[in-house]
Design a protein around this motif. Structure first.
Motif, PDB file in Angstrom:
ATOM      1  N   ASP A 261       2.481   0.524 -34.845  1.00 40.93           N
ATOM      2  CA  ASP A 261       2.807   0.175 -33.458  1.00 40.93           C
ATOM      3  C   ASP A 261       3.528   1.322 -32.765  1.00 40.93           C
ATOM      4  O   ASP A 261       3.262   1.635 -31.604  1.00 40.93           O
ATOM      5  N   ALA A 262       4.460   1.948 -33.486  1.00 39.54           N
ATOM      6  CA  ALA A 262       5.226   3.049 -32.898  1.00 39.54           C
ATOM      7  C   ALA A 262       4.323   4.232 -32.550  1.00 39.54           C
ATOM      8  O   ALA A 262       4.610   4.988 -31.617  1.00 39.54           O
ATOM      9  N   LEU A 263       3.228   4.389 -33.306  1.00 38.29           N
ATOM     10  CA  LEU A 263       2.293   5.484 -33.066  1.00 38.29           C
ATOM     11  C   LEU A 263       1.124   5.082 -32.172  1.00 38.29           C
ATOM     12  O   LEU A 263       0.197   5.869 -31.967  1.00 38.29           O
ATOM     13  N   CYS A 264       1.170   3.825 -31.669  1.00 43.37           N
ATOM     14  CA  CYS A 264       0.097   3.302 -30.816  1.00 43.37           C
ATOM     15  C   CYS A 264      -1.252   3.309 -31.533  1.00 43.37           C
ATOM     16  O   CYS A 264      -2.294   3.675 -30.969  1.00 43.37           O
ATOM     17  N   LEU A 265      -1.227   2.934 -32.802  1.00 47.08           N
ATOM     18  CA  LEU A 265      -2.437   2.831 -33.597  1.00 47.08           C
ATOM     19  C   LEU A 265      -2.523   1.437 -34.192  1.00 47.08           C
ATOM     20  O   LEU A 265      -1.512   0.762 -34.372  1.00 47.08           O
ATOM     21  N   GLY A 266      -3.724   1.015 -34.540  1.00 49.91           N
ATOM     22  CA  GLY A 266      -3.876  -0.196 -35.317  1.00 49.91           C
ATOM     23  C   GLY A 266      -3.515   0.083 -36.768  1.00 49.91           C
ATOM     24  O   GLY A 266      -3.641   1.221 -37.245  1.00 49.91           O
ATOM     25  N   SER A 267      -3.079  -0.931 -37.486  1.00 53.76           N
ATOM     26  CA  SER A 267      -2.677  -0.743 -38.882  1.00 53.76           C
ATOM     27  C   SER A 267      -3.820  -0.186 -39.718  1.00 53.76           C
ATOM     28  O   SER A 267      -3.638   0.728 -40.537  1.00 53.76           O
ATOM     29  N   ARG A 268      -5.006  -0.744 -39.529  1.00 59.79           N
ATOM     30  CA  ARG A 268      -6.152  -0.280 -40.324  1.00 59.79           C
ATOM     31  C   ARG A 268      -6.556   1.137 -39.949  1.00 59.79           C
ATOM     32  O   ARG A 268      -6.964   1.926 -40.803  1.00 59.79           O
ATOM     33  N   THR A 269      -6.433   1.468 -38.662  1.00 56.98           N
ATOM     34  CA  THR A 269      -6.737   2.835 -38.240  1.00 56.98           C
ATOM     35  C   THR A 269      -5.766   3.815 -38.881  1.00 56.98           C
ATOM     36  O   THR A 269      -6.168   4.880 -39.370  1.00 56.98           O
ATOM     37  N   LEU A 270      -4.488   3.464 -38.910  1.00 57.31           N
ATOM     38  CA  LEU A 270      -3.489   4.331 -39.540  1.00 57.31           C
ATOM     39  C   LEU A 270      -3.792   4.502 -41.019  1.00 57.31           C
ATOM     40  O   LEU A 270      -3.749   5.617 -41.554  1.00 57.31           O
ATOM     41  N   GLN A 271      -4.097   3.409 -41.705  1.00 57.78           N
ATOM     42  CA  GLN A 271      -4.430   3.497 -43.128  1.00 57.78           C
ATOM     43  C   GLN A 271      -5.627   4.411 -43.363  1.00 57.78           C
ATOM     44  O   GLN A 271      -5.633   5.236 -44.285  1.00 57.78           O
ATOM     45  N   LEU A 272      -6.645   4.274 -42.513  1.00 58.21           N
ATOM     46  CA  LEU A 272      -7.848   5.089 -42.668  1.00 58.21           C
ATOM     47  C   LEU A 272      -7.537   6.562 -42.486  1.00 58.21           C
ATOM     48  O   LEU A 272      -7.961   7.412 -43.296  1.00 58.21           O
ATOM     49  N   HIS A 273      -6.784   6.910 -41.427  1.00 53.82           N
ATOM     50  CA  HIS A 273      -6.471   8.314 -41.165  1.00 53.82           C
ATOM     51  C   HIS A 273      -5.609   8.902 -42.282  1.00 53.82           C
ATOM     52  O   HIS A 273      -5.798  10.060 -42.669  1.00 53.82           O
ATOM     53  N   LEU A 274      -4.669   8.122 -42.782  1.00 56.29           N
ATOM     54  CA  LEU A 274      -3.835   8.618 -43.883  1.00 56.29           C
ATOM     55  C   LEU A 274      -4.677   8.844 -45.131  1.00 56.29           C
ATOM     56  O   LEU A 274      -4.508   9.850 -45.845  1.00 56.29           O
ATOM     57  N   ARG A 275      -5.594   7.924 -45.396  1.00 56.97           N
ATOM     58  CA  ARG A 275      -6.458   8.071 -46.575  1.00 56.97           C
ATOM     59  C   ARG A 275      -7.329   9.321 -46.439  1.00 56.97           C
ATOM     60  O   ARG A 275      -7.525  10.064 -47.414  1.00 56.97           O
ATOM     61  N   GLN A 276      -7.832   9.566 -45.230  1.00 56.46           N
ATOM     62  CA  GLN A 276      -8.645  10.765 -45.006  1.00 56.46           C
ATOM     63  C   GLN A 276      -7.828  12.035 -45.186  1.00 56.46           C
ATOM     64  O   GLN A 276      -8.373  13.087 -45.553  1.00 56.46           O
ATOM     65  N   ALA A 277      -6.519  11.948 -44.919  1.00 55.95           N
ATOM     66  CA  ALA A 277      -5.631  13.101 -45.096  1.00 55.95           C
ATOM     67  C   ALA A 277      -5.074  13.190 -46.511  1.00 55.95           C
ATOM     68  O   ALA A 277      -4.263  14.072 -46.805  1.00 55.95           O
ATOM     69  N   GLY A 278      -5.490  12.263 -47.389  1.00 52.91           N
ATOM     70  CA  GLY A 278      -5.058  12.292 -48.785  1.00 52.91           C
ATOM     71  C   GLY A 278      -3.718  11.637 -49.034  1.00 52.91           C
ATOM     72  O   GLY A 278      -3.038  11.980 -50.006  1.00 52.91           O
ATOM     73  N   HIS A 279      -3.336  10.689 -48.182  1.00 49.97           N
ATOM     74  CA  HIS A 279      -2.048  10.018 -48.319  1.00 49.97           C
ATOM     75  C   HIS A 279      -2.224   8.507 -48.264  1.00 49.97           C
ATOM     76  O   HIS A 279      -3.259   8.001 -47.824  1.00 49.97           O
ATOM     77  N   THR A 280      -1.181   7.807 -48.703  1.00 55.73           N
ATOM     78  CA  THR A 280      -1.065   6.375 -48.441  1.00 55.73           C
ATOM     79  C   THR A 280       0.282   6.145 -47.766  1.00 55.73           C
ATOM     80  O   THR A 280       1.193   6.984 -47.868  1.00 55.73           O
ATOM     81  N   TYR A 281       0.396   5.019 -47.086  1.00 56.26           N
ATOM     82  CA  TYR A 281       1.665   4.730 -46.422  1.00 56.26           C
ATOM     83  C   TYR A 281       2.794   4.597 -47.443  1.00 56.26           C
ATOM     84  O   TYR A 281       3.892   5.129 -47.230  1.00 56.26           O
TER      85      TYR A 281
END
Length: 341
Positions: A261-281
C-alpha cells in the motif's frame, strides 16, 4: 512506472463489482475468480494490477448476462467513489479546472491509460489513449472511461451535457445500437486512430457545484504526493521495500500488504516484482531486522527486550531465536564479541 507494470485504483474494481452486484451477480465469487483479494477493496488508496481488472471485466459481463456492462458502468458512478482524485475534481472552481486536474493526476486513477484535453475551436475533446500492454480488452476500458468522464462532468456541473461526437479506437461491434443510445445525441465512429469525447468548449467555463477552495487546498498537495510516489522508478524496488519496512517498523512487523500500500502496488504485484528481482518479502524483512538488530546490539543502552520490541517481535524469545538463525549466535554472544572487538 513502466507500462507493463501499470496499476489502477481499487476504486475502479469496487465500482465494477458494485455494478455487477446490482445486476444480480455474486461480487465475492467474481473477486475470487479474478484473483482479487476482497480485503484490498477497503483501502481507498490501494492499487491493483491492470491485469486483474482485465480478468474481472469479462467475468462480470458474463455473470450479469450484460454484454454492454462497460456501457452501463457510469450509471452506477458517483465522483465521491473515486477517492482523493475525485475530491480534487469536486472542489475545482470550474469544469475546465477539473479537467486539467484530471489530466494532471490521471495516474492516480489508472497509470495504464493517458487522458488529455484537445482544443478544436468551439469544441474540446477528452482523449483517452491506452498505454499498457496489459490492456487486452480495450473496449471495456475505453467505453467505461469516456462514459464515466461524461457522467462526472454532468454531476460536477449539474448540467445535462450533450456530447457532439464520439470516436472509439476499436473495431465496430456487430450491433452498435447500445453505443449510440448511451452516447446520444453524438454520432459514434469506430476504428478511429484515437478515442475521444467531443463537447462544446463552453462547458469548460461552467462552475463546479459546491466547490470549496479550502478543501481543494488541502486535497491537492496529497494528490501531488501520491502521484510522485506512483511515478517513482521500480528499478530499485527491493531498496524501496527495505526503506518502507524501516519506516513502518514500529512495535510490530509491517505486513506485505502494508508495504505494498505504501508503494501504491497490489500485494501480488509486489510479490511478483520481488521474485523477478530474486527476493522475497520475508527475506527483505529478515535482512532489515538483522541489520537493525546488529546496530542496536552495538549500542549498550538497549536491552535485548528493548531491541525485540523495536524490531516488532511479540516476545524477546522469538527475537533471540530469529537472531541465532540469522547469525549463528545469540544476541548476548554477539554483543559480547562486539564489545571485545
Amino acid at each position: 512506472m513502466p507500462s507493463a507494470d501499470a496499476t489502477l485504483s481499487v476504486t475502479s474494481a469496487a465500482l465494477l463489482l458494485h455494478a455487477a452486484a446490482q445486476r444480480g451477480a455474486d461480487a465475492a465469487a467474481l473477486s475470487q475468480a479474478a484473483g482479487l483479494d476482497a480485503s484490498q477493496l477497503h483501502n481507498p488508496d490501494g492499487r491493483l494490477p491492470i491485469a486483474t481488472m482485465q480478468r474481472l471485466w469479462p467475468l462480470a459481463a458474463a455473470a450479469t448476462a450484460d454484454p454492454y456492462l462497460d456501457l452501463h458502468l457510469a450509471e452506477h458512478a458517483n465522483p465521491a467513489q473515486f477517492g482523493l482524485l475525485a475530491y480534487v475534481l469536486m472542489h475545482s472552481p470550474t469544469l475546465g479546472a477539473a479537467v486539467q486536474q484530471l489530466c494532471r493526476y490521471q495516474d492516480i486513477a489508472c497509470n495504464g491509460t493517458r487522458t488529455s484535453l484537445r482544443r478544436l475551436g468551439a469544441s474540446i475533446e477528452l482523449v483517452v489513449e491506452l498505454t499498457s500492454p496489459a490492456i487486452v480488452h480495450p473496449h471495456f476500458v475505453l467505453n467505461s472511461e469516456l462514459l464515466v468522464y461524461l457522467q462526472m462532468l454532468r454531476m460536477l456541473s449539474g448540467q445535462p451535457l450533450a456530447p457532439e461526437a464520439v470516436r472509439l479506437a476499436y473495431p465496430a461491434p456487430a450491433d452498435a445500437r447500445e453505443h449510440r443510445r448511451v452516447f446520444a445525441p453524438a454520432p459514434v465512429q469506430f476504428g478511429t486512430p484515437d478515442s475521444a469525447l467531443r463537447l462544446p468548449a463552453a462547458v469548460l467555463e461552467l462552475p463546479v457545484l459546491n466547490a470549496d477552495p479550502h478543501l481543494l487546498a488541502l486535497m491537492e498537495p496529497r494528490a501531488a504526493a501520491l502521484l510522485a510516489r506512483l511515478q517513482q522508478p521500480t528499478a530499485a524496488l527491493p531498496d524501496r521495500v527495505r526503506h518502507e519496512i524501516v519506516r513502518l517498523l514500529k512495535g510490530a512487523a509491517p505486513t506485505l500488504a502494508a508495504v505494498a500500500d505504501a508503494l501504491c502496488l497490489g500485494s501480488r504485484t509486489l510479490q511478483l516484482h520481488l521474485r523477478q528481482a530474486g527476493h522475497t518479502y520475508q527475506q527483505l524483512l529478515d535482512e532489515v531486522r538483522r541489520e537493525l538488530a546488529e546496530q542496536h546490539l552495538h549500542d549498550q543502552h538497549h536491552s535485548t527486550t528493548d531491541i525485540a520490541f523495536l524490531l516488532g517481535f511479540a516476545e524477546p524469545s522469538v527475537f533471540v531465536r530469529s537472531f541465532k538463525r540469522w547469525t549463528g549466535q545469540t544476541p548476548g554472544a554477539f554483543r559480547r564479541a562486539a564489545v571485545a572487538a
